[in-house]
Motif scaffolding. Structure first.
Motif, PDB file in Angstrom:
ATOM      1  N   MET A 148      46.057 -17.755  13.578  1.00  8.50           N
ATOM      2  CA  MET A 148      45.052 -16.687  13.588  1.00  8.50           C
ATOM      3  C   MET A 148      45.434 -15.543  12.668  1.00  8.50           C
ATOM      4  O   MET A 148      44.611 -15.021  11.927  1.00  8.50           O
ATOM      5  CB  MET A 148      44.963 -16.090  15.002  1.00  8.50           C
ATOM      6  CG  MET A 148      43.973 -16.755  15.871  1.00  8.50           C
ATOM      7  SD  MET A 148      43.983 -15.822  17.412  1.00  8.50           S
ATOM      8  CE  MET A 148      43.373 -17.085  18.458  1.00  8.50           C
ATOM      9  N   THR A 153      45.291 -16.541   8.725  1.00  6.41           N
ATOM     10  CA  THR A 153      43.944 -16.651   8.153  1.00  6.41           C
ATOM     11  C   THR A 153      43.272 -15.282   8.086  1.00  6.41           C
ATOM     12  O   THR A 153      42.686 -14.926   7.063  1.00  6.41           O
ATOM     13  CB  THR A 153      43.056 -17.619   8.974  1.00  6.41           C
ATOM     14  OG1 THR A 153      43.146 -17.248  10.342  1.00  6.41           O
ATOM     15  CG2 THR A 153      43.504 -19.053   8.816  1.00  6.41           C
ATOM     16  N   ALA A 154      43.433 -14.489   9.142  1.00  8.79           N
ATOM     17  CA  ALA A 154      42.808 -13.164   9.121  1.00  8.79           C
ATOM     18  C   ALA A 154      43.466 -12.278   8.064  1.00  8.79           C
ATOM     19  O   ALA A 154      42.781 -11.562   7.324  1.00  8.79           O
ATOM     20  CB  ALA A 154      42.909 -12.514  10.499  1.00  8.79           C
ATOM     21  N   PHE A 178      44.851 -13.178   5.319  1.00 12.86           N
ATOM     22  CA  PHE A 178      44.366 -13.629   4.011  1.00 12.86           C
ATOM     23  C   PHE A 178      43.009 -12.992   3.700  1.00 12.86           C
ATOM     24  O   PHE A 178      42.787 -12.453   2.607  1.00 12.86           O
ATOM     25  CB  PHE A 178      44.264 -15.160   4.028  1.00 12.86           C
ATOM     26  CG  PHE A 178      43.658 -15.775   2.798  1.00 12.86           C
ATOM     27  CD1 PHE A 178      44.182 -15.520   1.541  1.00 12.86           C
ATOM     28  CD2 PHE A 178      42.570 -16.637   2.912  1.00 12.86           C
ATOM     29  CE1 PHE A 178      43.628 -16.106   0.405  1.00 12.86           C
ATOM     30  CE2 PHE A 178      42.002 -17.222   1.787  1.00 12.86           C
ATOM     31  CZ  PHE A 178      42.541 -16.946   0.528  1.00 12.86           C
ATOM     32  N   PHE A 225      41.707 -10.226   5.054  1.00 15.90           N
ATOM     33  CA  PHE A 225      41.843  -8.771   4.918  1.00 15.90           C
ATOM     34  C   PHE A 225      42.494  -8.385   3.589  1.00 15.90           C
ATOM     35  O   PHE A 225      42.194  -7.336   3.022  1.00 15.90           O
ATOM     36  CB  PHE A 225      42.663  -8.196   6.079  1.00 15.90           C
ATOM     37  CG  PHE A 225      41.937  -8.191   7.391  1.00 15.90           C
ATOM     38  CD1 PHE A 225      40.623  -7.731   7.475  1.00 15.90           C
ATOM     39  CD2 PHE A 225      42.561  -8.624   8.556  1.00 15.90           C
ATOM     40  CE1 PHE A 225      39.946  -7.720   8.688  1.00 15.90           C
ATOM     41  CE2 PHE A 225      41.899  -8.621   9.773  1.00 15.90           C
ATOM     42  CZ  PHE A 225      40.583  -8.173   9.837  1.00 15.90           C
ATOM     43  N   VAL A 253      42.045  -4.121  14.531  1.00 16.37           N
ATOM     44  CA  VAL A 253      43.199  -4.986  14.804  1.00 16.37           C
ATOM     45  C   VAL A 253      44.476  -4.148  14.848  1.00 16.37           C
ATOM     46  O   VAL A 253      45.308  -4.285  15.751  1.00 16.37           O
ATOM     47  CB  VAL A 253      43.312  -6.103  13.736  1.00 16.37           C
ATOM     48  CG1 VAL A 253      44.643  -6.829  13.861  1.00 16.37           C
ATOM     49  CG2 VAL A 253      42.159  -7.078  13.884  1.00 16.37           C
ATOM     50  N   ALA A 286      46.255 -13.288  20.227  1.00  9.99           N
ATOM     51  CA  ALA A 286      45.942 -12.351  19.152  1.00  9.99           C
ATOM     52  C   ALA A 286      47.116 -11.396  18.957  1.00  9.99           C
ATOM     53  O   ALA A 286      47.514 -10.700  19.883  1.00  9.99           O
ATOM     54  CB  ALA A 286      44.679 -11.567  19.475  1.00  9.99           C
ATOM     55  N   ALA A 318      49.246  -9.810  12.118  1.00  7.31           N
ATOM     56  CA  ALA A 318      48.134  -9.757  11.168  1.00  7.31           C
ATOM     57  C   ALA A 318      48.342  -8.623  10.165  1.00  7.31           C
ATOM     58  O   ALA A 318      48.174  -8.799   8.953  1.00  7.31           O
ATOM     59  CB  ALA A 318      46.814  -9.572  11.912  1.00  7.31           C
TER      60      ALA A 318
END
Lengths: 289, 268
Positions: free
Chosen positions: B78, B81-82, B84, B86, B101, B138, B143
């Protein structure tokens, strides 16, 4: 090249989980804090501010506020001072420094439960090592975890022991970002060691201090595990932190409304602290490295 | 030279004193309980046999490995990918979502405790592996950290791949992920350790002993002992060692990655 939906698809899983397990719960907590509910009954009547009134007039709550604030007020400055002092000795990239850094850092990745259990043994009254050492010196054995005057100090010691290495590692990174020529200039001017530390190191490492202050206060207000394992809030509420109270009200008394009110109050308190700190300290953070 | 040697010995001694509680734990776990209370020492593996057999710590160990492993893999997938998206895409709402986030880092987790308990109860997922795993997936910090890292990778690499007809998914897998491997490894360790040591959530979400993680098993074993000075300390220390050891060994292997991950995130 790619469709306009691509970035949304990429962030979707993370955003979904953050929404379901962090943001929606904040609203749910707020809603539940205005209701009376025992988790089992089918209806949850709206009671307005009743839960907040109950919390604000309960001695248990104010005791927890006092204990948690005291814990934060003692343990945060203690951690930061020790960490900066030690970090300034360990900043060099030589083997002894690296070894010691590793040793100091280890507890911060170790299980808090295991640490709490081990320190319960160290501080045990009859067979504990600390009391054995005191007895060997001809001093009386102390009831560390049963004496309301001592138990909070034990919690502070354990917490400091566990978190210190993290603070040190962060401080070392901050110290390494200070340009060496500033120290060279200070040396040319004949600055004494303590003087250089106060006039060069401390102000220049301020952004790091600010960062650590912020996260360690937030952390201190959320301390739970050490207390749950070692004292469960006792003796006589002397170590009863806010999250321990919240856990007890929510998950052993199943008073969901009151528990949620405590959660919301703690949330508001921490948000306010973060805002105040960024206002007050924001002005004093110098020299971004 | 001599001063350096002296420093090394002093550092080693200081480190050992600081870590003495952990070292004592390990020593005591090989001590028989009779000898312990008699004040002597006799080597035994009985405590481990008892912890793994009679007290189910083998099961708790496997539960911890399973839960932490799945949380790490799922959380990384998760976050990568997020991150990437952003770092590389300009899209309406992107900044707002990124801010949301990052803000989770400042949100005290206890406020989610009661609502998440209710959510999982409604879904029938209390007392299940899914109930332990889902709320932990999450990871805002991972992230954030990976997004910063990916922004440091030259865009020219992506563009060359797109020029060759690659799709975003392929750019992510063939370009970004291989280059970001050190950062991904650091975050993997960070997530794994955090989940391994997680206490309050499994405490709330579990009743079924068969699903206990090591943290809950250890706390329970300690709490169920009669009184502080009647505790079977060698047994408790064996259980503590089992709880600490996997992270300890991992720490010795990859300390640098871990420390870098933690400091890079903080100093940014």
């Amino acid at each position: 090249m790619h469709s306009r939906a691509t970035p949304y698809l990429l962030v979707a899983p993370l955003i979904l989980f953050v929404g379901v397990f962090t943001y929606v719960p904040i609203l749910t907590s707020l809603d539940l804090s205005f209701r009376e509910w025992d988790f089992l009954s089918p209806d949850r009547p709206w009671v307005g501010l009743e839960n907040y009134r109950l919390v604000m007039s309960s001695q248990e709550f104010w005791n927890s506020v006092r204990v948690t604030a005291l814990f934060a007020a003692i343990s945060v400055p203690l951690r930061l001072c020790l960490a900066l002092g030690i970090a300034s000795y360990l900043v060099r990239e030589a083997l002894p420094q690296r070894l010691l850094r590793g040793a100091l850092f280890l507890p911060s990745v170790t299980s808090t439960v295991a640490i709490a259990v081990v320190f319960s043994w160290l501080f045990a009254t009859d067979y504990g090592m600390i009391n054995a050492a005191l007895a060997a010196l001809g001093l009386p054995r102390l009831h560390w975890l049963q004496d309301p005057g001592l138990a909070l100090w034990v919690i502070i010691i354990v917490n400091t022991w566990k978190q210190l290495g993290y603070d040190i590692v962060i401080y070392i990174a901050g110290l390494q970002a200070i340009p060496q020529d500033l120290y060279d200039a200070a040396a040319v001017d004949g600055g004494r060691r303590g003087h250089v530390f106060r006039r060069v190191t401390v102000p220049l490492v301020m952004p790091t201090t600010y960062f650590l202050l912020m996260i360690s206060v937030i952390e201190a207000f959320q301390v739970f595990t050490v207390v749950d394992v070692m004292t469960r809030g006792g003796p006589a509420g002397a170590t009863d932190m806010l999250v321990n109270l919240l856990y007890r009200v929510g998950f052993t008394l199943f008073d969901i409304g009151t528990g949620s009110a405590i959660a919301v109050l703690l949330f508001v308190l921490l948000t306010a602290l973060a805002l105040i700190k960024s206002r007050v300290l924001g002005r004093r953070v110098h020299y971004e490295a | 030279m001599r001063r350096d040697t002296l420093w090394s010995w002093a550092a080693l001694a200081a480190g050992l004193i600081f870590l003495s509680p952990v070292l004592y734990t390990v020593v005591l776990s090989f001590q028989s309980v009779e000898a312990y209370y008699a004040g002597g020492f006799s080597f035994t593996l009985k405590n481990y046999a008892q912890a793994f057999g009679q007290y189910d710590f083998l099961r708790y160990l496997l539960n911890s490995i399973l839960v932490s492993g799945v949380v790490t893999l799922g959380g990384l997938a998760m976050a990568v990918t997020a991150a990437f998206a952003f770092a590389r895409f300009d899209f309406p709402g992107g900044n707002l979502m990124f801010a949301a986030v990052v803000a989770t880092l400042m949100i005290p987790s206890h406020i989610t405790l009661i609502p998440n308990y209710l959510t999982l109860a409604r879904a029938g997922l209390l007392d299940s592996y899914a109930g332990l795993i889902l709320p932990a997936l999450a990871n805002g910090f991972a992230a954030f950290f990976l997004r910063q890292y990916i922004r440091g990778i030259p865009r020219a690499l992506d563009e060359a791949a797109y020029m060759d007809g690659a799709r975003p998914r392929q750019v992510l897998w063939r370009v970004i992920v291989p280059i970001s491997r050190p950062a991904i490894l650091s975050m993997g360790l960070y997530i794994f350790i955090g989940e391994w040591n997680n206490y309050i959530w499994p405490l709330v979400a579990l009743n079924d002993r068969d699903l206990y993680t090591l943290q809950i098993g250890l706390a329970q074993l300690y709490k169920e002992n009669p009184g502080e000075d009647l505790v079977n300390w060698p047994l408790v220390m064996a259980a503590s060692t089992i709880t600490i050891l996997p992270i300890l060994l991992g720490f010795l292997l990859v300390e640098r990655h871990l420390v870098r991950g933690i400091t890079m995130g903080a100093v940014k």
